[in-house]
Motif scaffolding. Structure first.
Motif, short mmCIF file in Angstrom:
data_model
loop_
_atom_site.label_atom_id
_atom_site.label_comp_id
_atom_site.label_asym_id
_atom_site.label_seq_id
_atom_site.Cartn_x
_atom_site.Cartn_y
_atom_site.Cartn_z
N ASP A 177 5.64 -5.75 -3.11
CA ASP A 177 4.97 -5.66 -4.40
C ASP A 177 3.76 -6.59 -4.45
O ASP A 177 2.82 -6.34 -5.22
N ARG B 90 1.30 -4.16 -3.15
CA ARG B 90 1.13 -3.04 -4.10
C ARG B 90 0.31 -3.46 -5.32
O ARG B 90 -0.56 -2.73 -5.78
N ARG B 91 0.61 -4.64 -5.83
CA ARG B 91 0.03 -5.09 -7.10
C ARG B 91 -1.10 -6.09 -6.93
O ARG B 91 -1.52 -6.72 -7.91
#
Length: 236
Positions: A211, A214-215
């Motif tokens: 993540d 991803r973020r």
């Protein structure tokens, strides 16, 4: 030992060996998200994921979960038993996060009363859609007798992994695994790493997994290194 390239995926290459029942898995440094729409990499990422996978697979095998791992060949290569991969991602959720929390309009971070086991059809062109048990049977990707076995194995992995991650100061939010058939039995295959787990730091709640990529949270390499360090301390 390593011979012809049989398959190349987003994060690994699979090579044939002199023995038809064994293959070499080479871990790449690539990072992908959103079905490879977002791509990146960092040096040493493949070696970190291999080390984490090897540690966890060895621990799971000692605790009754059969795996396809034979041995580590190098920093980026594993020798494994060749299995027939069931084309399902088996997902276990302990805490709602990401798209699942969004889908149900629930704030990320809700701890579930009991683990949620889900199946997703492994097909990049279809964006790995969710499958009910009956849909999986309709597609013929799994036998009816295997469905409870898949769920039982996933929950056992969850129980063992949850204990390990807890000792490492991590909350096991969710994860996905792949399971294959070998000599008529089901075995854990592929990998378990920050690529396929959501891990949150128990004290700070900081995300310690993919993540971060991803973020666009930054410190991706440092986070993978920290997870590897903690698990090595716990499992070695």
């Amino acid at each position: 030992m390593k011979k012809d390239l049989m398959y190349e995926g987003k994060a690994k290459r699979i090579y044939a060996t002199e023995k038809p029942e064994e293959v070499v898995v080479e871990y790449k440094d690539s990072l992908t998200a959103f079905n490879a729409l977002k791509k990146g990499s960092f040096d040493g990422k493949g070696a970190l994921n291999l080390q984490i996978t090897s540690l966890l697979f060895e621990h799971l095998a000692k605790n009754g979960v059969p795996t396809h791992l034979i041995k580590t060949l190098s920093a980026t290569e594993l020798l494994v038993k060749k299995v027939e991969i069931i084309p399902l991602e088996v997902v276990v959720r302990n805490v709602l996060a990401g798209s699942t929390a969004k889908k149900f309009g629930i704030e990320e971070g809700r701890v579930l009363d009991r683990p949620l086991v889900e199946f997703y059809y492994k097909d990049d062109a279809l964006a790995d859609p969710f499958l009910s048990d009956d849909q999986a049977l309709m597609l013929g990707v799994v036998k009816e007798s295997e469905i409870p076995q898949l769920k039982t194995m996933a929950l056992k992995v969850n129980e063992i992994m949850g204990q390990v991650m807890g000792k490492a100061g991590l909350t096991l939010v969710d994860f996905k695994i792949e399971i294959g058939r070998l000599d008529g039995k089901l075995v854990l295959a592929d990998e378990i790493s920050p690529d396929c787990c959501r891990l949150w730091d128990k004290k700070t709640g900081e995300k310690m997994d993919k993540d971060r990529f991803r973020r666009d949270l930054g410190n991706v390499a440092e986070t993978y290194q920290e997870v590897c360090k903690r698990l090595t301390e716990v499992l070695k």
